[in-house]
Enzyme design. Sequence first.
Site, PDB file in Angstrom:
ATOM      1  N   HIS A 121      21.638  16.273  57.154  1.00 51.82           N
ATOM      2  CA  HIS A 121      23.263  15.942  57.469  1.00 51.82           C
ATOM      3  C   HIS A 121      23.763  16.300  55.694  1.00 51.82           C
ATOM      4  O   HIS A 121      22.798  16.529  54.688  1.00 51.82           O
ATOM      5  CB  HIS A 121      22.857  14.685  57.306  1.00 51.82           C
ATOM      6  CG  HIS A 121      24.750  14.611  57.436  1.00 51.82           C
ATOM      7  ND1 HIS A 121      25.966  14.435  55.838  1.00 51.82           N
ATOM      8  CD2 HIS A 121      25.829  14.619  58.172  1.00 51.82           C
ATOM      9  CE1 HIS A 121      26.866  14.376  56.730  1.00 51.82           C
ATOM     10  NE2 HIS A 121      26.800  13.997  57.767  1.00 51.82           N
ATOM     11  N   ASP A 198      17.031   9.264  54.397  1.00 51.00           N
ATOM     12  CA  ASP A 198      18.599   9.111  55.127  1.00 51.00           C
ATOM     13  C   ASP A 198      19.040   8.160  56.202  1.00 51.00           C
ATOM     14  O   ASP A 198      17.755   8.864  57.201  1.00 51.00           O
ATOM     15  CB  ASP A 198      18.495  10.347  55.445  1.00 51.00           C
ATOM     16  CG  ASP A 198      20.036  10.479  56.417  1.00 51.00           C
ATOM     17  OD1 ASP A 198      21.007   9.392  56.070  1.00 51.00           O
ATOM     18  OD2 ASP A 198      21.322  11.454  56.213  1.00 51.00           O
ATOM     19  N   GLN A 201      21.247   7.657  60.599  1.00 51.22           N
ATOM     20  CA  GLN A 201      21.181   7.206  62.294  1.00 51.22           C
ATOM     21  C   GLN A 201      20.035   5.805  62.277  1.00 51.22           C
ATOM     22  O   GLN A 201      19.897   5.250  63.382  1.00 51.22           O
ATOM     23  CB  GLN A 201      20.617   8.515  62.589  1.00 51.22           C
ATOM     24  CG  GLN A 201      21.706   9.488  63.268  1.00 51.22           C
ATOM     25  CD  GLN A 201      23.334   9.554  63.323  1.00 51.22           C
ATOM     26  OE1 GLN A 201      23.170   8.636  64.406  1.00 51.22           O
ATOM     27  NE2 GLN A 201      24.198   9.761  63.256  1.00 51.22           N
ATOM     28  N   LYS A 224      27.902   3.052  61.197  1.00 49.78           N
ATOM     29  CA  LYS A 224      28.236   3.873  62.268  1.00 49.78           C
ATOM     30  C   LYS A 224      26.635   2.751  63.386  1.00 49.78           C
ATOM     31  O   LYS A 224      25.980   2.795  64.139  1.00 49.78           O
ATOM     32  CB  LYS A 224      26.519   4.736  62.166  1.00 49.78           C
ATOM     33  CG  LYS A 224      27.161   6.012  61.593  1.00 49.78           C
ATOM     34  CD  LYS A 224      26.717   7.614  60.969  1.00 49.78           C
ATOM     35  CE  LYS A 224      27.555   8.605  60.994  1.00 49.78           C
ATOM     36  NZ  LYS A 224      26.958   9.379  60.393  1.00 49.78           N
ATOM     37  N   CYS A 365      28.120  18.614  60.161  1.00 51.06           N
ATOM     38  CA  CYS A 365      27.659  18.165  58.950  1.00 51.06           C
ATOM     39  C   CYS A 365      26.094  18.333  58.592  1.00 51.06           C
ATOM     40  O   CYS A 365      25.653  18.038  58.047  1.00 51.06           O
ATOM     41  CB  CYS A 365      27.164  17.312  57.671  1.00 51.06           C
ATOM     42  SG  CYS A 365      29.682  16.535  57.565  1.00 51.06           S
TER      43      CYS A 365
HETATM   44  C1  LIG Z   1      26.226  10.348  58.887  1.00 47.81           C
HETATM   45  C2  LIG Z   1      25.925  10.733  58.174  1.00 47.81           C
HETATM   46  C3  LIG Z   1      25.605  11.348  57.009  1.00 47.81           C
HETATM   47  C4  LIG Z   1      26.688  10.891  55.955  1.00 47.81           C
HETATM   48  O1  LIG Z   1      26.710   8.669  56.675  1.00 47.81           O
HETATM   49  P1  LIG Z   1      28.546   8.594  55.690  1.00 47.81           P
HETATM   50  O2  LIG Z   1      28.899   7.279  56.371  1.00 47.81           O
HETATM   51  O3  LIG Z   1      29.567   9.583  56.033  1.00 47.81           O
HETATM   52  O4  LIG Z   1      28.515   8.715  54.329  1.00 47.81           O
HETATM   53  C5  LIG Z   1      24.268  11.194  56.636  1.00 47.81           C
HETATM   54  N1  LIG Z   1      23.285  11.309  57.276  1.00 47.81           N
HETATM   55  C6  LIG Z   1      22.877  11.520  58.897  1.00 47.81           C
HETATM   56  C7  LIG Z   1      21.624  11.545  59.224  1.00 47.81           C
HETATM   57  C8  LIG Z   1      24.672  11.324  59.432  1.00 47.81           C
HETATM   58  O5  LIG Z   1      24.657  10.967  60.640  1.00 47.81           O
END
Ligand SMILES: *Cc1c(COP(=O)(O)O)cnc(C)c1O
Length: 407
Positions: A121, A198, A201, A224, A365
């Site tokens: 992302h 990260d 998800q 999320k 993104c």
């Molecule tokens: C949504 C997402 C982000 C960014 O999250 P934010 O809540 O916008 O800071 C980063 N990495 C992944 C894989 C995402 O799905």
Amino acid sequence: MDIFKIRSLFPILDEKVHGKKPLIYLDNAATSQTPTPVVEAIESAYFHRKANVHRGVHCLSQMATTAMETGRDAVRRFIGASSSSEIIFTRGTTEALNLVASSFGELLYPGDLVILTQMEHHSNIVPWQLLQARRGIRIKVVPVLDDGTLDMEVYARLLEESPRIVSVTQISNVLGTVNPIRRMAEMAHDAGAVFVCDGAQGVAHEQVDVEALGVDFYAFSAHKMYGPTGIGALYGKRELLEKMPPYQGGGEMIGHVSFDHGTTWADLPYKFEAGTPDFVGAAAIASAIDFMENTAGIEAMKAHEDALLQYATDKMKEAIPDIRIYGTAPDKASLISFLIPGAHHYDTGVLLDQLGIAVRTGHHCAQPLMERFGIEGTVRASFAVYNTFQEIDTFIQALVRVNSMLR
Ligand SMILES: *Cc1c(COP(=O)(O)O)cnc(C)c1O
């Protein structure tokens, strides 16, 4: 898992879109909906307990502080960290990754190597590029194979170049690929690198245990995973966080401030939490975790989402045999990125919306990944615990209609 009971906790699922169509919400990878107990936790904080944390001696301030620290401990337990001092509240994944790149980045030197992947992302790319501009580090990228998995041979080869940091998403928000994080972290450590994950998800779909995964940092957002927006967290190993300089300066993060004798920092985790935190959101995360663990049940939630993914994939291929699905990894989370051949992703999304179905369209993104597949964007349907097989049926019927309208 009682899906009707679960759905009753999400009043938004009864909304109508365009005045008539019942909403079918399939944009959960962008943000999931929020169940009543979480909204009530936020409401109750504003109605009964709003006071700044840590500073006040008064009763409300102490209640607010306790609520926030209870939230921190819930996060600690939820992701399997051993100490609350390793949990830093941030605005979300993006800020958590910026914190690592910015602060740990201060410990890097020109020429130091950071390894990312082609499926990251933007929030796990751009902070490293900013660091590259500031400190002259180098960035190398692990390619994505046609099925949406990472090229582990190239990864192994890149590790021979002694990187300082490897930063990888646990689950791709575009392809759904679940990456072999435990193995990748182990390989990174053997090569002497620090491993950043990260988890934006990841936390929403499976049981996370940062210590079992062996990651050094783990970033995620509450919005999320059925929680409020504007709050998330960074897990970091204590010995690393201790070596890192502060990320931002301000109130709450100091030991003592002096113009003449220098300023010292607060202990972990407060060293990294400058300014008044989102103490309401931090407390409400505990309710989101309680919903996932105790109302839905993480295993049951995952099983349900996996079943929805399988069902939707089969139905989609059956209904539109030449539909193009991006991401066919054997280990895949509950989302489908697709294109109707010859139709623009945006048109597909707008028409689906007219039929009451919320999907995401565009590059998600992840422009380097789009470039990898030679496309500008996809349509993405992503599923959550409250979605039903009936909703998938309606979605597929709508897709068939859109397909016939667009070509
Ligand atoms: C949504 C997402 C982000 C960014 O999250 P934010 O809540 O916008 O800071 C980063 N990495 C992944 C894989 C995402 O799905």
